[in-house]
Write a protein that holds these residues in place. Sequence first.
Motif, PDB file in Angstrom:
ATOM      1  N   LYS A  47       0.833  -1.202   0.000  1.00  0.00           N
ATOM      2  CA  LYS A  47       0.000   0.000   0.000  1.00  0.00           C
ATOM      3  C   LYS A  47       0.873   1.261   0.000  1.00  0.00           C
ATOM      4  O   LYS A  47       0.549   2.251  -0.664  1.00  0.00           O
ATOM      5  CB  LYS A  47      -0.934  -0.008   1.211  1.00  0.00           C
ATOM      6  CG  LYS A  47      -2.063  -1.018   1.100  1.00  0.00           C
ATOM      7  CD  LYS A  47      -2.930  -0.999   2.347  1.00  0.00           C
ATOM      8  CE  LYS A  47      -4.057  -2.036   2.238  1.00  0.00           C
ATOM      9  NZ  LYS A  47      -4.903  -2.057   3.459  1.00  0.00           N
ATOM     10  N   LYS A  48       1.966   1.211   0.771  1.00  0.00           N
ATOM     11  CA  LYS A  48       2.884   2.352   0.769  1.00  0.00           C
ATOM     12  C   LYS A  48       3.444   2.583  -0.634  1.00  0.00           C
ATOM     13  O   LYS A  48       3.587   3.702  -1.089  1.00  0.00           O
ATOM     14  CB  LYS A  48       4.036   2.102   1.751  1.00  0.00           C
ATOM     15  CG  LYS A  48       3.627   2.116   3.221  1.00  0.00           C
ATOM     16  CD  LYS A  48       4.832   1.833   4.124  1.00  0.00           C
ATOM     17  CE  LYS A  48       4.429   1.810   5.580  1.00  0.00           C
ATOM     18  NZ  LYS A  48       5.590   1.496   6.467  1.00  0.00           N
ATOM     19  N   GLY A  49       3.769   1.463  -1.314  1.00  0.00           N
ATOM     20  CA  GLY A  49       4.282   1.573  -2.670  1.00  0.00           C
ATOM     21  C   GLY A  49       3.244   2.161  -3.610  1.00  0.00           C
ATOM     22  O   GLY A  49       3.579   2.949  -4.507  1.00  0.00           O
ATOM     23  N   LEU A  50       1.982   1.802  -3.415  1.00  0.00           N
ATOM     24  CA  LEU A  50       0.902   2.353  -4.247  1.00  0.00           C
ATOM     25  C   LEU A  50       0.763   3.860  -4.031  1.00  0.00           C
ATOM     26  O   LEU A  50       0.607   4.629  -5.001  1.00  0.00           O
ATOM     27  CB  LEU A  50      -0.430   1.657  -3.915  1.00  0.00           C
ATOM     28  CG  LEU A  50      -0.562   0.191  -4.331  1.00  0.00           C
ATOM     29  CD1 LEU A  50      -1.871  -0.397  -3.811  1.00  0.00           C
ATOM     30  CD2 LEU A  50      -0.508   0.076  -5.848  1.00  0.00           C
ATOM     31  N   HIS A  51       0.836   4.288  -2.768  1.00  0.00           N
ATOM     32  CA  HIS A  51       0.728   5.718  -2.477  1.00  0.00           C
ATOM     33  C   HIS A  51       1.919   6.475  -3.073  1.00  0.00           C
ATOM     34  O   HIS A  51       1.759   7.597  -3.598  1.00  0.00           O
ATOM     35  CB  HIS A  51       0.656   5.943  -0.959  1.00  0.00           C
ATOM     36  CG  HIS A  51      -0.641   5.500  -0.358  1.00  0.00           C
ATOM     37  ND1 HIS A  51      -1.863   5.993  -0.793  1.00  0.00           N
ATOM     38  CD2 HIS A  51      -0.906   4.625   0.649  1.00  0.00           C
ATOM     39  CE1 HIS A  51      -2.836   5.432  -0.069  1.00  0.00           C
ATOM     40  NE2 HIS A  51      -2.277   4.599   0.812  1.00  0.00           N
ATOM     41  N   ALA A  52       3.110   5.871  -2.997  1.00  0.00           N
ATOM     42  CA  ALA A  52       4.288   6.511  -3.572  1.00  0.00           C
ATOM     43  C   ALA A  52       4.149   6.636  -5.078  1.00  0.00           C
ATOM     44  O   ALA A  52       4.500   7.676  -5.663  1.00  0.00           O
ATOM     45  CB  ALA A  52       5.532   5.705  -3.219  1.00  0.00           C
ATOM     46  N   ALA A  53       3.610   5.598  -5.705  1.00  0.00           N
ATOM     47  CA  ALA A  53       3.404   5.635  -7.151  1.00  0.00           C
ATOM     48  C   ALA A  53       2.376   6.684  -7.516  1.00  0.00           C
ATOM     49  O   ALA A  53       2.515   7.410  -8.517  1.00  0.00           O
ATOM     50  CB  ALA A  53       2.968   4.263  -7.656  1.00  0.00           C
ATOM     51  N   LEU A  54       1.325   6.802  -6.693  1.00  0.00           N
ATOM     52  CA  LEU A  54       0.289   7.790  -6.937  1.00  0.00           C
ATOM     53  C   LEU A  54       0.864   9.212  -6.872  1.00  0.00           C
ATOM     54  O   LEU A  54       0.555  10.087  -7.686  1.00  0.00           O
ATOM     55  CB  LEU A  54      -0.842   7.621  -5.921  1.00  0.00           C
ATOM     56  CG  LEU A  54      -2.034   8.581  -6.051  1.00  0.00           C
ATOM     57  CD1 LEU A  54      -2.711   8.417  -7.391  1.00  0.00           C
ATOM     58  CD2 LEU A  54      -3.029   8.340  -4.910  1.00  0.00           C
ATOM     59  N   ASP A  55       1.730   9.439  -5.863  1.00  0.00           N
ATOM     60  CA  ASP A  55       2.348  10.772  -5.721  1.00  0.00           C
ATOM     61  C   ASP A  55       3.177  11.098  -6.960  1.00  0.00           C
ATOM     62  O   ASP A  55       3.152  12.226  -7.460  1.00  0.00           O
ATOM     63  CB  ASP A  55       3.242  10.804  -4.485  1.00  0.00           C
ATOM     64  CG  ASP A  55       2.417  10.745  -3.199  1.00  0.00           C
ATOM     65  OD1 ASP A  55       1.215  11.062  -3.255  1.00  0.00           O
ATOM     66  OD2 ASP A  55       2.986  10.339  -2.145  1.00  0.00           O
ATOM     67  N   LYS A  56       3.926  10.131  -7.464  1.00  0.00           N
ATOM     68  CA  LYS A  56       4.743  10.369  -8.672  1.00  0.00           C
ATOM     69  C   LYS A  56       3.881  10.692  -9.870  1.00  0.00           C
ATOM     70  O   LYS A  56       4.187  11.568 -10.679  1.00  0.00           O
ATOM     71  CB  LYS A  56       5.608   9.153  -8.944  1.00  0.00           C
ATOM     72  CG  LYS A  56       6.735   8.952  -7.941  1.00  0.00           C
ATOM     73  CD  LYS A  56       7.573   7.730  -8.295  1.00  0.00           C
ATOM     74  CE  LYS A  56       8.701   7.517  -7.275  1.00  0.00           C
ATOM     75  NZ  LYS A  56       9.516   6.309  -7.603  1.00  0.00           N
ATOM     76  N   LEU A  57       2.762   9.971  -9.997  1.00  0.00           N
ATOM     77  CA  LEU A  57       1.856  10.195 -11.128  1.00  0.00           C
ATOM     78  C   LEU A  57       1.265  11.599 -11.078  1.00  0.00           C
ATOM     79  O   LEU A  57       1.127  12.289 -12.080  1.00  0.00           O
ATOM     80  CB  LEU A  57       0.755   9.132 -11.158  1.00  0.00           C
ATOM     81  CG  LEU A  57       1.168   7.736 -11.634  1.00  0.00           C
ATOM     82  CD1 LEU A  57       0.041   6.731 -11.414  1.00  0.00           C
ATOM     83  CD2 LEU A  57       1.542   7.761 -13.119  1.00  0.00           C
ATOM     84  N   GLU A  58       0.877  12.016  -9.856  1.00  0.00           N
ATOM     85  CA  GLU A  58       0.264  13.339  -9.700  1.00  0.00           C
ATOM     86  C   GLU A  58       1.265  14.441  -9.965  1.00  0.00           C
ATOM     87  O   GLU A  58       0.892  15.513 -10.432  1.00  0.00           O
ATOM     88  CB  GLU A  58      -0.320  13.470  -8.308  1.00  0.00           C
ATOM     89  CG  GLU A  58      -1.575  12.576  -8.109  1.00  0.00           C
ATOM     90  CD  GLU A  58      -2.119  12.673  -6.720  1.00  0.00           C
ATOM     91  OE1 GLU A  58      -1.384  13.103  -5.808  1.00  0.00           O
ATOM     92  OE2 GLU A  58      -3.308  12.295  -6.513  1.00  0.00           O
ATOM     93  N   ASP A  59       2.579  14.165  -9.681  1.00  0.00           N
ATOM     94  CA  ASP A  59       3.591  15.177  -9.985  1.00  0.00           C
ATOM     95  C   ASP A  59       3.777  15.301 -11.496  1.00  0.00           C
ATOM     96  O   ASP A  59       4.306  16.316 -11.970  1.00  0.00           O
ATOM     97  CB  ASP A  59       4.943  14.775  -9.333  1.00  0.00           C
ATOM     98  CG  ASP A  59       4.906  14.992  -7.830  1.00  0.00           C
ATOM     99  OD1 ASP A  59       4.005  15.737  -7.387  1.00  0.00           O
ATOM    100  OD2 ASP A  59       5.729  14.406  -7.118  1.00  0.00           O
TER     101      ASP A  59
END
Length: 299
Positions: free
Chosen positions: A287-299
């Motif tokens: 889940k942490k990895g998913l949130h990190a991926a989401l942050d990168k996508l939003e950037d």
Amino acid sequence: MDLKDYRYNGTGEFHIGEQATTPPADYQNQEKAIKKEIKKEIKKEIKKDRKVLQDAQEKMYAQNQFGILILFQALDAAGKDGMIKHVMRGVNPQGTTVTPFKVPTANELAHDYLWRTRVAFPRSGEIAIFNRSYYEEVLVDQVHPANVLSEHIPGITSVKDVDNKLWQQRYSDFRELEAFANRNGIIILKFFLHLSKGEQKKRFLARIEVPEKNWKFSENDINERQYWDQYQRAYEEMIRHTSTKENPWYVIPADDKWYSRLIVSKIINTRIGALPLHFPQVTDEQKKGLHAALDKLED
């Protein structure tokens, strides 16, 4: 419909002549118009079952733990191809294989007699469908024992050497192979489509008389029909010796194609539905990895 009526798990006697080839009398004796309506309802029910199977397959594929082997054995014209087409339609082809087993090739005969079917067993998460199977090795070979001479088996140099001991060894091989598969997460569903001799004749005649069905006709099918009684004995012995509680045989009355398809559809969904299937659980770390991926996508 009680699905247990079609299951034989090795307990008690089994006589193929006592097994039905037609649906129950209360279905058979209906007027033509009513049977037509029942057929429509059967088709609708099978369509619902396909949706249930699709959902289960999606979970099984994602979970990647279980495999399903569905094998069909029958005499010619019993409806194996149509069964696969109508019952298994809509499953994800990415997680499904269909393998027809015909006369062994020279390459297949150069290996042990189980090799060609063993390599076609399903991988984890997949459904494998066998149109005929390793059981041919105690059916066709028992009716035509000269076939065994091409299998390079030590000690077998003439037809006289092909005796009951060989068939008993093969029955044992099949039981052990299936038990091994079970221990490795493979669920095996074995269907014998039980056709009457009269219905087979009608279907052969249709293949000859109806132009659109001519392509299905094979002169060899007619030649094999003369061995009807021998095949019935071979099937009876095979089912007696290879039915177990874990891997029973389902003897399906096949004179009515759509009724037989409904029975098979229900059995498949019942067996697969009993498995603990679910989509893989996501760990906290994932889940942490998913949130990190989401942050990168939003950037």
